[in-house]
Design an enzyme around this catalytic site. Structure first.
Site, PDB file in Angstrom:
ATOM      1  N   CYS A 229       4.589   3.469 -18.766  1.00 17.02           N
ATOM      2  CA  CYS A 229       4.296   4.610 -19.640  1.00 17.02           C
ATOM      3  C   CYS A 229       5.495   5.548 -19.567  1.00 17.02           C
ATOM      4  O   CYS A 229       6.628   5.107 -19.740  1.00 17.02           O
ATOM      5  CB  CYS A 229       2.980   5.268 -19.253  1.00 17.02           C
ATOM      6  SG  CYS A 229       2.871   5.825 -17.535  1.00 17.02           S
ATOM      7  N   ARG A 234      -0.141   6.781 -16.296  1.00 11.84           N
ATOM      8  CA  ARG A 234      -1.073   6.132 -17.226  1.00 11.84           C
ATOM      9  C   ARG A 234      -1.087   4.617 -17.050  1.00 11.84           C
ATOM     10  O   ARG A 234      -2.142   3.975 -17.137  1.00 11.84           O
ATOM     11  CB  ARG A 234      -0.694   6.504 -18.676  1.00 11.84           C
ATOM     12  CG  ARG A 234      -0.951   7.949 -19.031  1.00 11.84           C
ATOM     13  CD  ARG A 234      -0.392   8.327 -20.399  1.00 11.84           C
ATOM     14  NE  ARG A 234       1.053   8.497 -20.375  1.00 11.84           N
ATOM     15  CZ  ARG A 234       1.784   8.862 -21.437  1.00 11.84           C
ATOM     16  NH1 ARG A 234       1.187   9.065 -22.616  1.00 11.84           N
ATOM     17  NH2 ARG A 234       3.077   9.021 -21.347  1.00 11.84           N
TER      18      ARG A 234
END
Length: 270
Positions: A229, A234
């Site tokens: 990410c 994430r």
């Protein structure tokens, strides 16, 4: 104790008092104090980052990881269950960090504290301090994809890159802390929250649904899948999603777009 990678509260509750079980709550201090799973310890998730310049979000050193895991009381006999208050990215990164060190006995609590409460299980407001261990670790690299690894294999057909950022970051419309926007050439977009079947509580989709999603996004499960990410927060969740879906050759690009988008020698697509 044999618990799978992804568990629900009904699987955790019967073993909560097991001597080898350690529950790690990666929520904010405020949320932890408001209530947590009984016996859970609260750890600052930023300790999962090296903090070293120029890329502070990479995997910590062996010494940092050993200190963190020892503080949690983790031994080779422990089974660790992890949850957070951000839909699962920190919990995923914690488990990825354990796996990098060969510590495979870890489970992701699906639905996190919200699912625990929804199941009618009790919570505690008592601060729990574990008994520290003296664990030494040696993080292995097969679960890490660095910039040189990606550049070396980018055009030989061996990689399938999973970009877990937002659509606007992937297309380059939105640029965060980087000199350039877009995505790694050939990368496939599947936003991290798309792996969830619901947000209240935040529940990871079942393996069959995840396989369908991943394949539909163009990610080839038979290749080396590299997920990233912006800072590998994430993509901590997409690491768990990939493993839950049955992908075994999975690496995380922990330097992520923070490095790729600022490096002068990295190609970009939009």
């Amino acid at each position: 104790m044999l618990l799978p990678l992804v568990i629900d509260p009904a699987q955790l509750a019967p073993v909560l008092t097991d001597a080898n079980l350690i529950v790690v709550d990666l929520s904010s201090t405020e949320h932890y104090q408001q209530g947590h799973i009984p016996g859970a310890i609260n750890i600052d998730p930023t300790r999962l980052l090296s903090g070293s310049t120029p890329i502070a979000n990479t995997l910590p050193s062996n010494e940092q990881l050993a200190a963190l895991f020892s503080e949690c009381g983790i031994t080779q006999d422990s089974h660790v269950v992890v949850y957070d208050d951000q839909y699962g990215p920190w919990a995923g990164r914690f488990i990825w960090s354990m796996h990098c060190c060969g510590l495979e006995n870890a489970s992701f609590l699906n639905g996190h504290l919200a699912a625990w409460i929804e199941a009618g299980l009790s919570i505690s407001q008592q601060d729990h301090q574990p008994t520290p261990s003296a664990l030494t670790v040696n993080a292995d690299q097969p679960l890490v994809a660095d910039k040189s690894f990606i550049l070396q294999n980018l055009n030989n057909g061996s990689l399938s890159i999973w970009d877990a950022r937002s659509r606007s970051e992937y297309t380059g419309e939105k640029v965060i802390n980087a000199a350039k926007g877009g995505h790694i050439p050939g990368a496939h977009w599947l936003e991290w929250t798309d792996t969830l079947s619901g947000l209240t509580p935040a529940t990871l989709a079942d393996p069959a649904s995840l396989r369908q999603q991943i394949t539909a996004a163009g990610i080839d499960m038979d290749k080396t899948v590299v997920t990233h990410c912006q800072t590998h927060r994430r993509s901590g969740l997409t690491y768990i999603a990939a493993r839950h879906a049955g992908i075994r050759d999975i690496r995380c690009y922990d330097a992520s777009w923070f490095e790729w988008g600022n490096a002068p020698d990295t190609p970009v697509e939009k």
